[in-house]
Design an enzyme around this catalytic site. Structure first.
Site, mmCIF file in Angstrom:
data_model
loop_
_atom_site.group_PDB
_atom_site.id
_atom_site.type_symbol
_atom_site.label_atom_id
_atom_site.label_comp_id
_atom_site.label_asym_id
_atom_site.label_seq_id
_atom_site.Cartn_x
_atom_site.Cartn_y
_atom_site.Cartn_z
ATOM 1 N N ASP A 1 0.848 -1.189 0.000
ATOM 2 C CA ASP A 1 0.000 0.000 0.000
ATOM 3 C C ASP A 1 0.884 1.240 0.000
ATOM 4 O O ASP A 1 1.931 1.240 -0.648
ATOM 5 C CB ASP A 1 -0.929 -0.036 1.227
ATOM 6 C CG ASP A 1 -2.277 0.611 0.962
ATOM 7 O OD1 ASP A 1 -2.301 1.815 0.697
ATOM 8 O OD2 ASP A 1 -3.302 -0.080 1.023
ATOM 9 N N HIS B 1 -3.644 5.846 3.712
ATOM 10 C CA HIS B 1 -4.293 4.649 3.182
ATOM 11 C C HIS B 1 -3.644 3.365 3.703
ATOM 12 O O HIS B 1 -4.322 2.441 4.170
ATOM 13 C CB HIS B 1 -4.246 4.702 1.651
ATOM 14 C CG HIS B 1 -5.199 3.794 0.956
ATOM 15 N ND1 HIS B 1 -4.914 2.463 0.727
ATOM 16 C CD2 HIS B 1 -6.429 4.013 0.414
ATOM 17 C CE1 HIS B 1 -5.928 1.906 0.058
ATOM 18 N NE2 HIS B 1 -6.858 2.828 -0.131
ATOM 19 N N SER C 1 -10.669 -1.264 -0.571
ATOM 20 C CA SER C 1 -9.388 -1.321 0.143
ATOM 21 C C SER C 1 -9.585 -1.518 1.638
ATOM 22 O O SER C 1 -8.720 -2.064 2.323
ATOM 23 C CB SER C 1 -8.595 -0.031 -0.085
ATOM 24 O OG SER C 1 -8.180 0.090 -1.407
#
Length: 694
Positions: A121, A194, A516
């Site tokens: 990520d 994220h 995600s």
């Protein structure tokens, strides 16, 4: 990809493992016989550089640039080449294929150990309380991997919880990407949020009294909160296929499970880096969970669809953050919001031409007129920019609030804003637009209700990408759905919750939505199963998750689809050991897969398709399962035998399923759905069925 002679691009040379030994020896023998003492990738590139420099003009001849080399699970290298250099490379004895590098993106839109979860990520914020190692045992010496030094990251940032951290960026730079080191650390440190969010969702520690501005108050923990984490930063924020492949190859040596949060496009598996890399991870005992994507609700939008990948869709949990819009005519509509301030006063509404100039309905930068917007509530439609950026433009123009409209579905995904905002579903959006366009002086107010629980759930998010599987229609994708709407998880200390630079607020936990966010939930479950059943293969874990997943919600009704106002299908939420039968020729549908995808041509009257499945008893030693079938419309299903009787654990039994197309009529849609369930007492092993007429 169209190329001119002078165009530089990235190529990935892959010598696939099933021919690696023979072809590896071809290349190494070739260059050893020439007395070359350099590593074989460098020797290969030197040879094509010599040839290309003779053929090209001196000013055009740029030496090949080696990015990465692979000599363990796959044999090959990543390299930056000119077109002529690529042609020279193809002539070398032992060459198999060259695949262009591609730039991918990160999709944006309440959830114990010798298990390591690898997260690919935007990196990780290592100091976060979710990644502290209190009470964790020492890291076994047999585990490989490194904590890589880089910008604002040192090996000391790792601990017994975060045991691996690396950054891969050569593919990104070679593709023309630029990394501003004042904003994006050239290391595994995350400033985008994220990666930190997804890592803590999969394996973050149990942390008490967590919330976002008082919302979603409670305890936060990863699905397998005692697992260890290996963080691989591959997104800057763009993620290239070369960097992803290299990280996966590295992760094969380090981890038990891999979670990938970047999106791609559906393409043939032999040209798909994620599929190639994940195949080798799968054959090395690594369980893989990849996102389905956030391009729903249209058909054929699911990505990461290779059969060996667990492809995860997104759905809601029973928690919501309601906001009530009250119009001047007295009608009210419920939306969703993460704003926690006081309700707005009844204020004039402006929208489109009454708010500004061209594109004012999308609230993009420069489109809103402060003279028209000041003191008013602005209606903003979707578009290409995130909702928080729209809210920023409304506030800069003097607006007191924003109503964000939806064009498809009733999505409940909330964003953090810097002013009072609510997101409204498609039906309410239509009604509000009608009111505004038919009223001379429209007004509205927005009231915020905080956190509520006990809502109907799960429901498949409208943004979640859908099947059928564009690349392999004989395999249903996505495989499962998991919580991916309004998920609270860890957040970097230097990043605002809205991701806006002018937002000076800082939080310990943030709320995000997307596949995600769903993906690491499944990674955590896989880690839990692996710690309990150490001898289970990735296929066995995948089968266990898929065949025991619920198809009903907390009301006892079929899982709903927020995009289509009805029940969700296996193409929205998905669902035996997954192995290849010993046949000279094989179709994807012959895989021992935990679901059934059947394709009939045309009206397909009295056409039969038969699949064989082999199941393994992992429950009660002596047990009997009876089959129960819900037939898809216009299809007859025959199962033989109808009863499976096991005498011991680990015993394998087989059955055959025949699907007979009875002929599609005007009343039957292009796809119909059903299920096959093996029942033994309270145990139910369910496989979804999807039939498509093509």
């Amino acid at each position: 990809m169209k190329c001119t002679v002078n165009k530089i691009f990235n190529a990935m040379l892959l010598l696939l493992a099933f021919i690696a030994f023979a072809w590896t020896s071809k290349i190494t023998n070739t260059f050893n016989s020439l007395g070359n003492s350099k590593p074989w990738p460098e020797a290969v590139l030197d040879s094509i550089a010599d040839v290309s420099s003779q053929e090209e003009e001196e000013l055009e001849a740029t030496p090949p640039e080696l990015l990465y080399s692979y000599e363990t699970t796959i044999f090959g290298f990543a390299v930056k080449l000119s077109v002529k250099q690529l042609e020279s490379l193809k002539k070398i004895d032992g060459f198999v294929s060259a695949i262009p590098n591609k730039m991918l993106s990160l999709p944006t839109t309440q959830s114990t150990s010798d298990v390591i979860i690898g997260v690919l990520d935007t990196g990780i914020w290592p100091e976060h309380v979710s990644f502290q190692d209190h009470g964790m045992p020492p890291v076994p010496a047999r585990w490989k991997g490194t904590c890589e030094k880089g910008t604002k990251f040192s090996p000391s940032n790792c601990n017994k919880k975060l045991i691996r951290a690396r950054a891969f960026y050569k593919g990104y730079l070679a593709s023309g990407g630029k990394i501003n080191e004042t904003e994006k650390n050239l290391s595994a440190r995350d400033t985008s949020g994220h990666g930190t969010h997804t890592a803590s969702t999969a394996a973050g520690n149990l942390v008490e009294n967590t919330n976002l501005f008082g919302l979603a108050n409670g305890s936060a923990a990863g699905m397998r909160y005692t697992a260890r984490i290996a963080a691989y930063k591959v997104c800057w924020p763009g993620c290239t296929t070369v960097d992803i492949l290299t990280a996966v190859v590295q992760a094969i040596e380090d981890v038990s499970s891999i979670s990938l949060g970047s999106t791609s496009v559906a393409e043939p598996y032999y040209e798909d880096y994620s599929a190639i890399a994940s195949f080798w991870a799968f054959t090395n005992g690594i369980f893989l969970t990849f996102i389905a994507g956030n391009s729903g609700p249209h058909k054929y939008t699911a990505v990461n669809t290779a059969p060996w990948i667990m492809t995860v869709a997104a759905s809601t949990i029973d928690r919501s953050f309601p906001a009530i819009v009250k119009l001047g005519n007295g009608k009210t509509f419920e939306g969703t919001s993460l704003y926690t301030g006081e309700a707005t006063k009844p204020s004039p509404i402006v929208y489109g031409k009454t708010a500004g100039g061209k594109a004012a309905e999308y609230c993009i930068a420069g489109s809103l007129n402060p003279k028209l917007v000041k003191g008013k509530i602005v209606i903003c439609e979707g578009g290409t920019i995130i909702g928080a950026e729209k809210g920023k433009q409304v506030k800069l123009a003097g607006g007191v609030g924003m109503i964000q409209l939806s064009t498809e579905g009733e999505d409940l995904a909330s964003e953090v804003h810097i002013l009072p905002v609510t997101l409204i579903g498609a039906l309410a959006s239509k009604a509000i637009k009608m009111y505004v366009n038919s009223t001379k002086a429209p007004t509205a107010s927005i009231a915020f209700k905080g956190t509520t629980y006990g809502n109907r759930a799960p429901m498949v998010a409208a943004f979640s990408s859908r099947g059928p599987n564009l690349v392999g229609p004989d395999v249903i994708k996505p495989d499962v759905t998991a919580p991916g709407v309004n998920i609270l998880a860890a957040w970097p200390a230097v990043t605002s919750p809205s991701l806006l630079k002018n937002d000076k607020r800082r939080v310990l936990f943030n709320i995000m939505s997307g596949t995600s966010m769903a993906c690491p939930h499944v990674s955590g479950i896989a880690a839990l199963l692996k710690s309990k059943h150490k001898n289970w293969s990735p296929a066995a874990i995948k089968s266990a998750v898929m065949t025991t997943a619920y198809a009903i919600d907390n009301r006892g009704k079929p899982i709903a689809d927020l995009a289509f106002y009805g029940s969700a299908t296996p193409f929205a939420f998905g669902s035996d050991d997954f192995t290849c039968p010993k046949k000279a020729t094989m179709q994807p549908g012959d895989l021992n897969y935990p679901s059934f995808a059947v394709n009939f041509e045309g009206k397909a009257q009295n056409i039969t398709v038969t699949y064989k499945r082999t199941v393994t008893n992992v429950g009660i030693p002596r047990s009997t399962y009876k089959v129960s079938v819900q037939e898809p419309k216009a299809v007859s299903v025959i199962v033989k035998p109808k009863i499976l009787s096991f005498k011991k654990l680990g015993e394998k039994l087989s059955y055959k399923v025949s699907f007979i197309g009875l002929g599609r009529t005007k009343t039957v849609a292009s796809s119909s759905f059903g299920s096959l369930v093996w029942v033994s007492g309270n145990y139910r092993v369910r496989s979804p069925i999807a039939v498509t007429w093509i």
